[in-house]
Design a protein around this motif. Structure first.
Motif, short mmCIF file in Angstrom:
data_model
loop_
_atom_site.label_atom_id
_atom_site.label_comp_id
_atom_site.label_asym_id
_atom_site.label_seq_id
_atom_site.Cartn_x
_atom_site.Cartn_y
_atom_site.Cartn_z
N LYS A 285 -13.52 1.25 -2.54
CA LYS A 285 -12.96 2.47 -2.77
C LYS A 285 -13.31 3.69 -1.77
CE LYS A 285 -13.08 2.15 -7.87
NZ LYS A 285 -13.88 1.17 -7.87
N GLU A 286 -14.45 3.51 -1.61
CA GLU A 286 -15.26 4.41 -0.39
C GLU A 286 -14.86 3.95 0.76
OE1 GLU A 286 -19.50 5.72 1.28
OE2 GLU A 286 -19.46 4.84 -0.68
N LEU A 287 -14.90 2.69 1.16
CA LEU A 287 -14.46 2.26 2.42
C LEU A 287 -13.06 2.64 2.84
CD1 LEU A 287 -16.17 -1.22 2.27
CD2 LEU A 287 -16.50 0.61 3.85
N TRP A 288 -12.28 2.38 1.82
CA TRP A 288 -10.54 2.73 2.03
C TRP A 288 -10.53 4.17 2.09
CZ3 TRP A 288 -6.20 0.67 3.59
CH2 TRP A 288 -5.01 1.55 3.04
N ARG A 289 -11.18 5.07 1.38
CA ARG A 289 -11.03 6.44 1.67
C ARG A 289 -11.48 6.86 3.26
NH1 ARG A 289 -11.62 7.17 -3.89
NH2 ARG A 289 -10.13 8.80 -4.73
N GLU A 290 -12.32 6.27 3.68
CA GLU A 290 -13.07 6.43 4.96
C GLU A 290 -12.06 6.09 6.20
OE1 GLU A 290 -17.78 5.65 4.45
OE2 GLU A 290 -16.67 4.40 5.23
N TRP A 291 -11.23 5.00 5.85
CA TRP A 291 -10.59 4.69 6.72
C TRP A 291 -9.20 5.34 6.83
CZ3 TRP A 291 -5.19 2.74 6.50
CH2 TRP A 291 -4.77 2.05 7.50
N LEU A 292 -8.75 5.69 5.56
CA LEU A 292 -7.68 6.86 5.64
C LEU A 292 -7.97 8.00 6.31
CD1 LEU A 292 -6.17 6.49 1.92
CD2 LEU A 292 -4.95 5.91 4.17
N GLN A 293 -9.27 8.61 6.15
CA GLN A 293 -9.50 9.83 6.72
C GLN A 293 -9.67 9.91 8.20
OE1 GLN A 293 -9.61 12.91 5.68
NE2 GLN A 293 -9.38 12.18 3.54
N GLU A 294 -10.01 8.60 8.87
CA GLU A 294 -9.89 8.45 10.31
C GLU A 294 -8.61 8.25 10.90
OE1 GLU A 294 -13.34 6.90 12.51
OE2 GLU A 294 -12.01 5.00 12.80
N HIS A 295 -7.80 7.35 10.07
CA HIS A 295 -6.54 6.94 10.88
C HIS A 295 -5.26 7.59 10.26
CE1 HIS A 295 -8.17 3.72 12.89
NE2 HIS A 295 -9.01 3.38 11.83
N ILE B 150 0.77 -1.15 -0.15
CA ILE B 150 -0.20 -0.19 0.15
C ILE B 150 1.03 1.08 -0.04
CG2 ILE B 150 -1.88 1.12 1.14
CD1 ILE B 150 -2.53 -1.42 2.56
N PRO B 151 0.73 2.13 -0.95
CA PRO B 151 1.54 3.35 -1.09
C PRO B 151 1.59 4.18 0.26
CG PRO B 151 0.26 3.26 -3.04
CD PRO B 151 -0.15 2.11 -1.99
N ARG C 230 -1.75 12.00 5.46
CA ARG C 230 -1.33 11.35 4.26
C ARG C 230 -2.34 10.76 3.37
NH1 ARG C 230 1.58 6.14 6.79
NH2 ARG C 230 1.75 7.27 8.65
N ALA C 231 -3.55 11.00 3.72
CA ALA C 231 -4.71 10.31 2.88
C ALA C 231 -4.54 10.92 1.34
CB ALA C 231 -6.22 10.78 3.15
N SER C 232 -4.32 12.05 1.05
CA SER C 232 -4.13 12.54 -0.39
C SER C 232 -2.93 11.91 -1.00
CB SER C 232 -4.35 14.14 -0.46
OG SER C 232 -2.99 14.65 0.42
N LYS C 233 -1.89 11.70 -0.18
CA LYS C 233 -0.67 11.38 -0.90
C LYS C 233 -0.76 9.89 -1.25
CE LYS C 233 4.37 10.43 0.05
NZ LYS C 233 5.21 10.39 1.06
N VAL C 234 -1.49 9.09 -0.38
CA VAL C 234 -1.83 7.77 -0.70
C VAL C 234 -2.64 7.45 -1.80
CG1 VAL C 234 -2.75 5.60 0.22
CG2 VAL C 234 -1.41 7.02 2.00
N MET C 235 -3.80 8.36 -1.93
CA MET C 235 -4.63 8.01 -3.24
C MET C 235 -3.85 8.76 -4.44
SD MET C 235 -6.98 6.46 -2.11
CE MET C 235 -7.68 6.40 -3.66
N LYS C 236 -3.08 9.62 -4.21
CA LYS C 236 -2.33 10.19 -5.74
C LYS C 236 -1.55 9.02 -6.02
CE LYS C 236 0.90 13.58 -7.15
NZ LYS C 236 2.03 13.03 -7.59
N LEU C 237 -0.75 8.20 -5.23
CA LEU C 237 0.38 7.25 -5.58
C LEU C 237 -0.73 6.08 -6.16
CD1 LEU C 237 2.81 7.37 -2.69
CD2 LEU C 237 3.29 7.96 -5.21
N VAL C 238 -1.80 5.68 -5.60
CA VAL C 238 -2.74 4.74 -5.85
C VAL C 238 -2.96 4.78 -7.33
CG1 VAL C 238 -5.10 3.71 -5.69
CG2 VAL C 238 -3.48 3.86 -3.51
#
Length: 374
Positions: free
Chosen positions: A287-297, A252-253, A301-309
């Motif tokens: 996709k939605e579940l992963w974004r929710e988890w990133l925003q909570e935890h 995972i990036p 770095r959520a935007s960086k992770v999704m940019k690399l994804v």
């Protein structure tokens, strides 16, 4: 225990989790919400009525449902998967891994791929009987069966249900080759059966190892065995003569990719000699579940992770094309692939891959006294 009829979706109302469950209720679970499935037409939302009732939320419980399956072997023709048949004793997985690509499959049952996936578990208690019947067919042609390809055959409910163990008993009796992927130390319970299969070159096991960071593991895969327990399972299986490798999956990036080499080194030290990897996959509701988890935890770095994804998926969250879906494309995906190749060469992985035997297979006799399976 509710019973699921083959080919019939469970009523939407069976879901016990609101779209956004209270944090107290979902403690020990991976998903942030019971995200609406692609087949749902309504949304459920918890609201505070001013009487502080949300603070009294009870923890979500695991509920088992019996699947009245008529077949147990699932067949596929995917050109980028090294097997054409698999068995899933369970649907849904209590491990609660937030990244699990199998989550969207729960929508076919009328459940949410979110919290329902890890709390509404479908079991197949007649799996061994079905397997025996299918292997008894004179038209059956043997090839390696895979377990753990969709949901984990050694998830917590297996401790009491023992469905996976009953399947192993049939496969040992019929001398049928088997590959297992799991992230649960519970696999060591079956060393007695697996070691007998291993003596005949009928089995290999892969432990999925995603991180050595216990805090990250608790957030990302809350009810799976801890990283040290997975490494111990690798040691115990190999010590018992059962070939056990490692899957560093998913990568995972900006979350666990920095651990790739350390994961491989730790697995090698535990006795693993075969290794593989897969890039994070985000099909459908994931996709939605992963974004929710990133925003909570990890909101920082959520935007960086999704940019690399997205850089590794042609600018999208996910591309399901055969060949690309496991590895991705672009500079980031190529870098991970190169790091993996260099690491396994330096450490010594995959110099020799075990081939499982097919020539020992024997069709089981059908017990005509057992009556109908249905």
């Amino acid at each position: 225990m509710a019973k699921l009829t083959p080919g019939k979706l469970v009523a939407r109302a069976i879901s016990t989790a609101a779209d956004h469950a209270h944090p107290d209720a979902r403690r020990g679970r991976g998903a942030v919400s019971a995200v609406r499935s692609r087949y749902d037409s309504e949304t459920r939302q918890r609201e505070d009525d001013g009487w502080d009732n949300l603070e009294e939320a009870e923890p979500l419980k695991t509920v088992l449902h019996e699947d009245s399956a008529r077949h147990i072997i699932a067949w596929n023709k995917s050109p980028d998967i090294p097997f054409d048949r698999s068995i899933n004793p369970y649907r849904g997985c209590e491990h609660g891994c937030i990244y699990c690509f199998a989550r969207p499959s729960h929508a076919y049952l009328g459940f949410s791929p979110g919290l329902d996936f890890e709390t509404q578990i479908v079991i197949k208690p007649n799996a061994a009987a079905l397997l025996r019947r299918e292997l008894a067919s004179r038209n059956y042609r043997v090839a390696t069966l895979s377990m753990g390809t969709n949901t984990d055959p050694y998830q917590p409910v297996e401790r009491e249900q023992k469905i996976t163990r009953s399947i192993l008993e049939v496969l040992l009796e019929t001398r049928h080759p088997l590959g297992i992927v799991t992230k649960n130390h519970l696999v060591t319970r079956d060393i007695d059966l697996l070691s007998e299969m291993a003596k005949l070159s009928l089995v290999k096991v892969y432990l999925s190892l995603t991180t050595l960071d216990r805090q990250l593991a608790r957030k990302m895969e809350p009810r799976a065995s801890t990283p040290p327990k997975r490494l111990e399972a690798i040691r115990l299986l190999n010590a018992a003569g059962i070939p056990c490798g490692v899957m560093t999956a998913p990568m995972i990036p900006a979350v666990n990719d920095m651990e790739l080499e350390r994961l491989l080194e730790a697995a090698w030290a535990a006795g693993a000699r075969e290794a593989g990897w897969v890039l994070l996959r985000l099909p459908h509701e994931l996709k939605e579940l992963w974004r929710e988890w990133l925003q909570e935890h990890y909101p920082d770095r959520a935007s960086k992770v999704m940019k690399l994804v997205q850089e590794s998926r042609g600018g999208k969250d996910y591309v399901a094309d055969f060949g690309d879906r496991m590895r991705g494309e672009g500079a980031y995906a190529d870098l991970i692939a190169q790091r993996f190749r260099m690491a396994i060469k330096r450490i010594g992985f995959n110099e020799r891959r075990l081939s499982l035997r097919k020539d020992l297979f024997r069709h089981p006799p059908l017990d005509t006294r057992q009556g109908s399976l249905f």
